[in-house]
Design a protein around this motif. Structure first.
Motif, PDB file in Angstrom:
ATOM      1  N   LEU A 112       0.832  -1.205   0.000  1.00 34.69           N
ATOM      2  CA  LEU A 112       0.000   0.000   0.000  1.00 34.69           C
ATOM      3  C   LEU A 112       0.866   1.254   0.000  1.00 34.69           C
ATOM      4  O   LEU A 112       0.612   2.197  -0.763  1.00 34.69           O
ATOM      5  CB  LEU A 112      -0.931   0.006   1.211  1.00 34.69           C
ATOM      6  CG  LEU A 112      -1.764   1.286   1.368  1.00 34.69           C
ATOM      7  CD1 LEU A 112      -2.787   1.408   0.252  1.00 34.69           C
ATOM      8  CD2 LEU A 112      -2.451   1.326   2.734  1.00 34.69           C
ATOM      9  N   LEU A 113       1.884   1.287   0.846  1.00 34.49           N
ATOM     10  CA  LEU A 113       2.760   2.460   0.909  1.00 34.49           C
ATOM     11  C   LEU A 113       3.462   2.686  -0.423  1.00 34.49           C
ATOM     12  O   LEU A 113       3.594   3.831  -0.885  1.00 34.49           O
ATOM     13  CB  LEU A 113       3.776   2.292   2.036  1.00 34.49           C
ATOM     14  CG  LEU A 113       3.212   2.454   3.459  1.00 34.49           C
ATOM     15  CD1 LEU A 113       4.229   1.988   4.489  1.00 34.49           C
ATOM     16  CD2 LEU A 113       2.821   3.897   3.719  1.00 34.49           C
ATOM     17  N   ASN A 114       3.904   1.616  -1.058  1.00 34.23           N
ATOM     18  CA  ASN A 114       4.540   1.744  -2.366  1.00 34.23           C
ATOM     19  C   ASN A 114       3.552   2.265  -3.409  1.00 34.23           C
ATOM     20  O   ASN A 114       3.899   3.098  -4.265  1.00 34.23           O
ATOM     21  CB  ASN A 114       5.117   0.398  -2.805  1.00 34.23           C
ATOM     22  CG  ASN A 114       6.314  -0.028  -1.977  1.00 34.23           C
ATOM     23  OD1 ASN A 114       6.996   0.804  -1.385  1.00 34.23           O
ATOM     24  ND2 ASN A 114       6.566  -1.317  -1.921  1.00 34.23           N
ATOM     25  N   TYR A 115       2.331   1.786  -3.333  1.00 27.65           N
ATOM     26  CA  TYR A 115       1.287   2.232  -4.263  1.00 27.65           C
ATOM     27  C   TYR A 115       0.963   3.710  -4.064  1.00 27.65           C
ATOM     28  O   TYR A 115       0.903   4.486  -5.028  1.00 27.65           O
ATOM     29  CB  TYR A 115       0.053   1.352  -4.073  1.00 27.65           C
ATOM     30  CG  TYR A 115      -1.186   1.789  -4.816  1.00 27.65           C
ATOM     31  CD1 TYR A 115      -1.124   2.348  -6.087  1.00 27.65           C
ATOM     32  CD2 TYR A 115      -2.440   1.624  -4.234  1.00 27.65           C
ATOM     33  CE1 TYR A 115      -2.280   2.736  -6.766  1.00 27.65           C
ATOM     34  CE2 TYR A 115      -3.594   2.000  -4.907  1.00 27.65           C
ATOM     35  CZ  TYR A 115      -3.509   2.569  -6.157  1.00 27.65           C
ATOM     36  OH  TYR A 115      -4.647   2.955  -6.819  1.00 27.65           O
ATOM     37  N   LEU A 116       0.774   4.127  -2.827  1.00 24.65           N
ATOM     38  CA  LEU A 116       0.416   5.518  -2.534  1.00 24.65           C
ATOM     39  C   LEU A 116       1.499   6.489  -2.973  1.00 24.65           C
ATOM     40  O   LEU A 116       1.212   7.595  -3.431  1.00 24.65           O
ATOM     41  CB  LEU A 116       0.136   5.699  -1.040  1.00 24.65           C
ATOM     42  CG  LEU A 116      -1.094   5.006  -0.462  1.00 24.65           C
ATOM     43  CD1 LEU A 116      -1.196   5.275   1.033  1.00 24.65           C
ATOM     44  CD2 LEU A 116      -2.365   5.461  -1.164  1.00 24.65           C
ATOM     45  N   THR A 117       2.742   6.079  -2.812  1.00 24.34           N
ATOM     46  CA  THR A 117       3.855   6.972  -3.130  1.00 24.34           C
ATOM     47  C   THR A 117       4.355   6.833  -4.564  1.00 24.34           C
ATOM     48  O   THR A 117       5.199   7.615  -5.003  1.00 24.34           O
ATOM     49  CB  THR A 117       5.038   6.727  -2.170  1.00 24.34           C
ATOM     50  OG1 THR A 117       5.457   5.351  -2.272  1.00 24.34           O
ATOM     51  CG2 THR A 117       4.648   7.023  -0.732  1.00 24.34           C
ATOM     52  N   GLY A 118       3.841   5.841  -5.276  1.00 28.71           N
ATOM     53  CA  GLY A 118       4.287   5.630  -6.635  1.00 28.71           C
ATOM     54  C   GLY A 118       5.704   5.098  -6.735  1.00 28.71           C
ATOM     55  O   GLY A 118       6.377   5.261  -7.759  1.00 28.71           O
ATOM     56  N   ARG A 119       6.143   4.447  -5.674  1.00 26.39           N
ATOM     57  CA  ARG A 119       7.492   3.888  -5.634  1.00 26.39           C
ATOM     58  C   ARG A 119       7.385   2.367  -5.548  1.00 26.39           C
ATOM     59  O   ARG A 119       6.637   1.834  -4.719  1.00 26.39           O
ATOM     60  CB  ARG A 119       8.258   4.405  -4.404  1.00 26.39           C
ATOM     61  CG  ARG A 119       8.470   5.913  -4.373  1.00 26.39           C
ATOM     62  CD  ARG A 119       9.679   6.330  -5.183  1.00 26.39           C
ATOM     63  NE  ARG A 119      10.892   5.672  -4.716  1.00 26.39           N
ATOM     64  CZ  ARG A 119      11.653   6.136  -3.708  1.00 26.39           C
ATOM     65  NH1 ARG A 119      11.304   7.221  -3.045  1.00 26.39           N
ATOM     66  NH2 ARG A 119      12.770   5.498  -3.370  1.00 26.39           N
ATOM     67  N   LYS A 120       8.162   1.660  -6.351  1.00 28.27           N
ATOM     68  CA  LYS A 120       8.068   0.199  -6.376  1.00 28.27           C
ATOM     69  C   LYS A 120       8.680  -0.452  -5.142  1.00 28.27           C
ATOM     70  O   LYS A 120       8.263  -1.537  -4.725  1.00 28.27           O
ATOM     71  CB  LYS A 120       8.732  -0.347  -7.634  1.00 28.27           C
ATOM     72  CG  LYS A 120       7.969  -0.048  -8.908  1.00 28.27           C
ATOM     73  CD  LYS A 120       8.622  -0.712 -10.103  1.00 28.27           C
ATOM     74  CE  LYS A 120       7.822  -0.469 -11.373  1.00 28.27           C
ATOM     75  NZ  LYS A 120       8.439  -1.108 -12.560  1.00 28.27           N
ATOM     76  N   SER A 121       9.668   0.201  -4.561  1.00 27.24           N
ATOM     77  CA  SER A 121      10.366  -0.439  -3.437  1.00 27.24           C
ATOM     78  C   SER A 121      10.710   0.538  -2.319  1.00 27.24           C
ATOM     79  O   SER A 121      11.745   0.402  -1.685  1.00 27.24           O
ATOM     80  CB  SER A 121      11.630  -1.136  -3.940  1.00 27.24           C
ATOM     81  OG  SER A 121      12.473  -0.204  -4.607  1.00 27.24           O
ATOM     82  N   LEU A 122       9.854   1.534  -2.110  1.00 28.02           N
ATOM     83  CA  LEU A 122      10.087   2.446  -0.989  1.00 28.02           C
ATOM     84  C   LEU A 122      10.009   1.669   0.320  1.00 28.02           C
ATOM     85  O   LEU A 122      10.903   1.731   1.160  1.00 28.02           O
ATOM     86  CB  LEU A 122       9.053   3.574  -0.978  1.00 28.02           C
ATOM     87  CG  LEU A 122       9.207   4.575   0.178  1.00 28.02           C
ATOM     88  CD1 LEU A 122      10.433   5.444  -0.027  1.00 28.02           C
ATOM     89  CD2 LEU A 122       7.952   5.441   0.300  1.00 28.02           C
TER      90      LEU A 122
END
Length: 199
Positions: free
Chosen positions: A39-49
């Motif tokens: 979810l966090l990766n999706y919200l931020t648009g980062r694949k591996s944040l």
């Protein structure tokens, strides 16, 4: 609300390691394997944040992410409820949460994640009551929304509301990190929390 950039700021296990409480924070909490990192990766648009662990219950740190050049933070709290975690680890988790909630006056909301396919667990209910005690409840994210039909989705939302004893002001937002749905609604809700802070 739009997220323009994001980066990992700090990894902590105790208050002395927390970053300064100088900007608003929105935290995320849920059972292990509920899909929090995705979810966090999706919200931020980062694949591996946020690192997606293949071992539920393994992450035992609090991860702070700087959002939009430090305008606010996302805080990834360690998952709970994994059966194979020892009692000592569970005890450490409880102290870590207590320390965090008591120390962060800049914490504005905690978004509780639940798996839409299942009724909220006993631990989910306890967590929501805990958040309500700290006036941090009000926003629930039902993950894995792609796994149920439209008809099942409405039944699941009703069950979540009933099981967690949500009031009329509490929101349940359904998100699918896989199908990329629900982020705009969740980010708008987060944005309202930040606007309330500034007003």
């Amino acid at each position: 609300m739009r997220i323009l950039n994001s980066e990992l700021e700090t990894i902590a296990v105790k208050p002395s390691q927390y970053p300064p409480g100088n900007v608003p924070e929105i935290a995320f909490v849920g059972r292990s394997n509920v899909g929090k990192s995705s979810l966090l990766n999706y919200l931020t648009g980062r694949k591996s944040l946020a690192r997606v662990s293949g071992s539920p219950g393994k992450t035992r740190t609090i991860n702070f992410y700087r959002i939009n050049n430090g305008d606010f933070r996302f805080v990834d709290l360690p998952g709970y409820g994994y059966a194979k975690v020892s009692k000592d680890v569970s005890k450490d988790w409880g102290k870590m949460m207590e320390d965090f909630f008591q120390a962060r006056e800049n914490l504005r909301r905690v978004i509780q994640l639940v798996d839409i396919r299942h009724a909220p667990s006993k631990q989910d209910v306890q967590m929501y009551e805990y958040l309500r005690h700290y006036n941090l409840s009000g926003l629930v994210c039902a993950t894995k929304g792609d796994k149920v039909s439209a008809n099942e989705k409405q039944k699941s939302i009703a069950l979540i509301k009933k099981t967690l004893n949500l009031d009329s002001n509490d929101k349940v937002i359904v998100v699918s990190s896989l199908k990329k749905t629900g982020a705009d609604e969740l980010l708008d809700a987060i944005g309202l929390e930040l606007v309330d802070i500034e007003s």
